[in-house]
Motif scaffolding. Structure first.
Motif, PDB file in Angstrom:
ATOM      1  N   ALA A 100     -12.317  22.793   4.023  1.00 42.99           N
ATOM      2  CA  ALA A 100     -13.598  22.105   3.862  1.00 42.99           C
ATOM      3  C   ALA A 100     -13.992  22.237   2.397  1.00 42.99           C
ATOM      4  O   ALA A 100     -13.932  23.325   1.843  1.00 42.99           O
ATOM      5  N   SER A 101     -14.361  21.140   1.782  1.00 47.74           N
ATOM      6  CA  SER A 101     -14.644  21.254   0.356  1.00 47.74           C
ATOM      7  C   SER A 101     -16.145  21.310   0.119  1.00 47.74           C
ATOM      8  O   SER A 101     -16.952  20.818   0.902  1.00 47.74           O
ATOM      9  N   LEU A 102     -16.463  21.960  -0.955  1.00 45.50           N
ATOM     10  CA  LEU A 102     -17.855  22.083  -1.350  1.00 45.50           C
ATOM     11  C   LEU A 102     -17.912  21.490  -2.739  1.00 45.50           C
ATOM     12  O   LEU A 102     -17.340  22.027  -3.669  1.00 45.50           O
ATOM     13  N   ASP A 103     -18.536  20.342  -2.863  1.00 42.06           N
ATOM     14  CA  ASP A 103     -18.525  19.644  -4.139  1.00 42.06           C
ATOM     15  C   ASP A 103     -19.543  20.275  -5.086  1.00 42.06           C
ATOM     16  O   ASP A 103     -20.629  19.764  -5.296  1.00 42.06           O
ATOM     17  N   ILE A 104     -19.146  21.415  -5.646  1.00 47.06           N
ATOM     18  CA  ILE A 104     -20.105  22.182  -6.446  1.00 47.06           C
ATOM     19  C   ILE A 104     -20.687  21.401  -7.619  1.00 47.06           C
ATOM     20  O   ILE A 104     -21.893  21.453  -7.830  1.00 47.06           O
ATOM     21  N   PRO A 105     -19.876  20.679  -8.396  1.00 45.62           N
ATOM     22  CA  PRO A 105     -20.489  19.974  -9.535  1.00 45.62           C
ATOM     23  C   PRO A 105     -21.644  19.068  -9.110  1.00 45.62           C
ATOM     24  O   PRO A 105     -22.674  19.018  -9.778  1.00 45.62           O
ATOM     25  N   LEU A 106     -21.455  18.384  -7.971  1.00 45.05           N
ATOM     26  CA  LEU A 106     -22.519  17.499  -7.501  1.00 45.05           C
ATOM     27  C   LEU A 106     -23.784  18.292  -7.146  1.00 45.05           C
ATOM     28  O   LEU A 106     -24.892  17.950  -7.555  1.00 45.05           O
ATOM     29  N   TYR A 107     -23.601  19.396  -6.367  1.00 49.72           N
ATOM     30  CA  TYR A 107     -24.769  20.187  -5.961  1.00 49.72           C
ATOM     31  C   TYR A 107     -25.422  20.870  -7.149  1.00 49.72           C
ATOM     32  O   TYR A 107     -26.639  21.049  -7.195  1.00 49.72           O
ATOM     33  N   LEU A 108     -24.583  21.240  -8.113  1.00 52.28           N
ATOM     34  CA  LEU A 108     -25.101  21.843  -9.333  1.00 52.28           C
ATOM     35  C   LEU A 108     -26.008  20.849 -10.050  1.00 52.28           C
ATOM     36  O   LEU A 108     -27.101  21.193 -10.515  1.00 52.28           O
ATOM     37  N   ARG A 109     -25.560  19.600 -10.099  1.00 55.83           N
ATOM     38  CA  ARG A 109     -26.370  18.560 -10.719  1.00 55.83           C
ATOM     39  C   ARG A 109     -27.695  18.420  -9.975  1.00 55.83           C
ATOM     40  O   ARG A 109     -28.770  18.384 -10.572  1.00 55.83           O
ATOM     41  N   ASN A 110     -27.613  18.381  -8.627  1.00 53.63           N
ATOM     42  CA  ASN A 110     -28.839  18.245  -7.836  1.00 53.63           C
ATOM     43  C   ASN A 110     -29.798  19.394  -8.103  1.00 53.63           C
ATOM     44  O   ASN A 110     -31.001  19.195  -8.265  1.00 53.63           O
ATOM     45  N   SER A 111     -29.253  20.616  -8.128  1.00 50.81           N
ATOM     46  CA  SER A 111     -30.098  21.783  -8.380  1.00 50.81           C
ATOM     47  C   SER A 111     -30.753  21.676  -9.749  1.00 50.81           C
ATOM     48  O   SER A 111     -31.936  21.978  -9.908  1.00 50.81           O
ATOM     49  N   LEU A 112     -29.969  21.245 -10.732  1.00 46.59           N
ATOM     50  CA  LEU A 112     -30.507  21.125 -12.085  1.00 46.59           C
ATOM     51  C   LEU A 112     -31.641  20.111 -12.133  1.00 46.59           C
ATOM     52  O   LEU A 112     -32.688  20.365 -12.717  1.00 46.59           O
ATOM     53  N   ILE A 113     -31.422  18.958 -11.493  1.00 38.22           N
ATOM     54  CA  ILE A 113     -32.476  17.935 -11.488  1.00 38.22           C
ATOM     55  C   ILE A 113     -33.722  18.481 -10.790  1.00 38.22           C
ATOM     56  O   ILE A 113     -34.832  18.429 -11.329  1.00 38.22           O
ATOM     57  N   TYR A 114     -33.508  19.035  -9.619  1.00 41.87           N
ATOM     58  CA  TYR A 114     -34.639  19.544  -8.840  1.00 41.87           C
ATOM     59  C   TYR A 114     -35.416  20.589  -9.627  1.00 41.87           C
ATOM     60  O   TYR A 114     -36.630  20.458  -9.845  1.00 41.87           O
ATOM     61  N   ALA A 115     -34.705  21.612 -10.121  1.00 42.61           N
ATOM     62  CA  ALA A 115     -35.408  22.727 -10.760  1.00 42.61           C
ATOM     63  C   ALA A 115     -36.020  22.315 -12.090  1.00 42.61           C
ATOM     64  O   ALA A 115     -37.175  22.661 -12.371  1.00 42.61           O
ATOM     65  N   SER A 116     -35.300  21.547 -12.900  1.00 44.79           N
ATOM     66  CA  SER A 116     -35.855  21.281 -14.227  1.00 44.79           C
ATOM     67  C   SER A 116     -36.974  20.247 -14.162  1.00 44.79           C
ATOM     68  O   SER A 116     -38.011  20.420 -14.804  1.00 44.79           O
TER      69      SER A 116
END
Lengths: 315, 338
Positions: A100-116
């Protein structure tokens, strides 16, 4: 009671004794006990971080053979490759990944958008409102402020469900707007914190600016904001950490990879991996990647964060 | 609108309309004497005029905050109360059912069990959390000023609950977890930390204490710094031991901070969710089914939003009651420091 007694009795004869005591205090049993205690606290605090690293650098299959080895078992970057989606499915399964893959770059982007974005909005709007509540004079100012600050009383628990229903009703679930706005427009703590600081600014500079012909907008942008840069930085850090680590609100309003932040993806990833043998190495690698921005912030702004905790609580 | 009114106002006061406040600080220095003359002459009329000008601008500035408050705090608060009197399953509009949800609540064994489980978690995490933070803060304060050390202790506060939960679940794993292996090595016994009914809540409380201890210790530390060192010197002169000074000086002087820390830990602990959701999901057999988890499952697994809102309301009421009682009992706003 003991307290009120002490200073009085201390006045006369006490002078020399603390001075003579100070010398040998270096290695008293008390100090040894104190440092031992601190050593244990630091060890317990840091050990899990080391264990994340050690596990993340291990081969997931071999982990089981040497579960107590203090060093990575079968050293490999494989777990990071799996977490970052670089490894092929076959490679991943060979090293004990679930496939099962976890698309970290995508979630990292989401986290960055959300938090910043949330941090920028909440700090901007709170600073603006704090200025209006501290430096401008208008009728009803304190009443309005009191009403807003009453939000401190309502626990997050209570507004979560109705907020979810509202966000869903207006069609903002699974959007960044739905994720960000509830915490991006108003938070009682930031407003309160910045207002307290701005209340304490001296009038002189502001008056000088008025004499020089500045209106309230210019005073806000060119005088009060720059003078408040320290508390603004503090609040920004705290807000960013909060948003980055947020779990429950994203859990309610998002369920698509396009908007899910990393914390949520991690939790879900863990639950979806087969119960028998979770890919601990992969999970720990992902956790480390998720925690990395916080660790970097900590290295860069540690002192500010540490000092901010004190004054965030005491007001 | 705001801009024009402000321009009128500035031109009335000072001739060079181009002069900006950009360099407010230097201009204060250079025009010091002129400024005071000006200020005296214009202050009363200006401030009254300014006050009138301030209102529209102030309203503009507070608009986002007020909107956020109204939409995401005030409205959901009232709506939450309303929903708790309804039968509501999201897809169809809520229907008023009066006190039905509350009647269900009273007879819901799972709810009372959850309340008990939550209370157990609160007691454990508050007692141990406060004690360890207090001792850590006091020891830190007595032996070192190191910001680095304080920073290290704060580290778990910076990572998310999810990561804290994940790493501890891994370390407490009954087969491969390092804690469990060490325990087996030392005592010969193994404990199913998160997997057994008896240990689930204490384990979760331990994770929570690990995560928050540093934060509360630093809050207390900041409180300690407000106590003048002369008091300790006086205590030492009087021959008080460290333990005596801790009990007779530190704790009483620290009461407001301690009360705040306890209130904060209680409020946070009652709302525990992330760690539970990631590790045990309320199991085994509801043993760690804390209120938030139960509310979440009612709302998002069974889509019984009305009843979930009722439970949220109950939790809210409970929090208010507990907070007020605590503040009362601890006399939070009085310190012996005067």
């Amino acid at each position: 009671m003991a307290v009120t007694l002490a200073p009085g009795t201390a006045a006369a004869p006490g002078r020399p004794r603390p001075v003579t005591r100070r010398g040998p205090r270096r290695a008293t049993p008390g100090r040894i006990v104190a440092w031992t205690y601190l050593g244990i606290v630091v060890l317990v605090t840091l050990f899990p971080f080391y264990w994340i690293l050690r596990t993340a650098l291990s081969n997931n299959y071999k982990l089981a053979t040497h579960p107590s080895s203090p060093l990575p078992v079968g050293f490999t970057w494989g777990a990071f490759e799996r977490a970052l989606g670089i490894a092929s499915t076959a490679q991943a399964q060979a090293q004990g990944g679930s496939g099962a893959s976890l698309d970290i770059p995508l979630y990292l982007r989401n986290s960055l958008i959300y938090a910043s974005v949330q941090t920028v909005l909440i700090v901007l709007f709170s600073a603006a409102a704090a200025y209006a509540f501290s430096r401008l004079h208008w009728r009803g100012r304190n009443l309005v402020f009191g009403v807003l600050i009453s939000a401190l009383m309502v626990p997050g628990v209570f507004t979560l469900l109705p907020n979810f229903v509202f966000v869903k009703d207006v069609g903002l679930n699974n959007t960044f707007a739905g994720l960000i706005l509830p915490g991006g427009l108003f938070q009682a703590f930031t407003l309160f914190f910045l207002r307290q600081f701005m209340l304490g600014l001296s009038n002189e500079i502001e008056e000088a600016a008025i004499i020089d012909g500045a209106g309230p907008l210019r005073i806000f942008l060119r005088v009060v904001l720059p003078m408040s840069s320290a508390p603004i930085a503090t609040v920004s850090l705290l807000m960013f950490v909060n948003a980055w680590n947020d779990y429950m609100w994203p859990l309610l309003v998002t369920n698509s990879p396009a908007t899910e932040p990393l914390t949520l993806a991690l939790g879900v990833f863990k639950q979806s991996s087969p119960q028998a043998a979770p890919d601990w190495a992969g999970l720990m690698a992902a956790a480390l990647i998720a925690a990395l921005p916080m660790l970097l912030l900590f290295i860069a702004f540690g002192r500010r964060i540490v000092n901010s905790i004190g004054f965030s609580g005491i007001k | 609108m705001v801009v024009t009114s402000q321009d009128n106002h500035t031109t009335a006061v000072t001739p060079p309309s181009g002069a900006v406040a950009a360099t407010a600080a230097p201009s204060r220095r250079t025009t010091g004497s002129r400024r005071s003359r000006f200020a005296q002459r214009t202050a009363p009329t200006r401030s009254r005029a300014a006050r009138r000008m301030d209102l529209p601008f102030a309203l503009l500035l507070i608009l986002p905050a007020v909107a956020g408050f109204a939409i995401f705090y005030a409205y959901p608060t009232f709506r939450g109360v309303y929903l708790s009197f309804t039968d509501f399953h999201v897809l169809t509009p809520p229907t008023w059912t009066g006190l039905a949800n509350f009647r269900e609540l009273v007879h819901d064994g799972v709810f009372w069990h959850s309340l008990g489980v939550t209370a157990y978690f609160v007691v454990l995490s508050v007692v141990f959390g406060t004690l360890i933070s207090l001792v850590t803060a006091v020891v830190l304060h007595r032996v070192t000023r190191s910001t680095t050390l304080r920073g290290v202790i704060l580290l778990p506060f910076l990572i998310s609950n999810v990561i804290a939960a994940l790493v501890w679940q891994w370390m407490l794993d009954p087969e491969l977890g390092i804690v469990d292996i060490a325990l087996k090595h030392l005592t010969g016994h193994s404990i199913m930390f998160l997997g057994s009914g008896g240990w689930a809540i204490p384990s979760l409380a331990a994770i929570s204490v690990w995560k928050w201890m540093g934060y509360y210790a630093l809050l207390i530390f900041a409180g300690l710094q407000t106590i003048p060192p002369t008091i300790y010197e006086a205590g030492r002169v009087d021959g008080a031991s460290e333990v005596q000074m801790f009990r007779r000086l530190t704790v009483p002087l620290l009461r407001p901070i301690l009360a705040m820390v306890v209130v904060l830990t209680v409020i946070n602990a009652f709302q525990v969710f992330d760690i539970v959701a990631v590790t045990t999901e309320g199991g085994p057999a509801n043993a760690s089914n804390v209120l938030q988890e139960y509310i979440y499952r009612k709302a998002f697994r069974q889509f019984d939003f009305g009843y979930a809102a009722t439970m949220s309301l109950a939790l809210f009421a409970l929090l208010v009651a507990v907070t007020f009682t605590q503040l009362r009992l601890s006399r939070a706003n009085e310190s012996d420091l005067s």
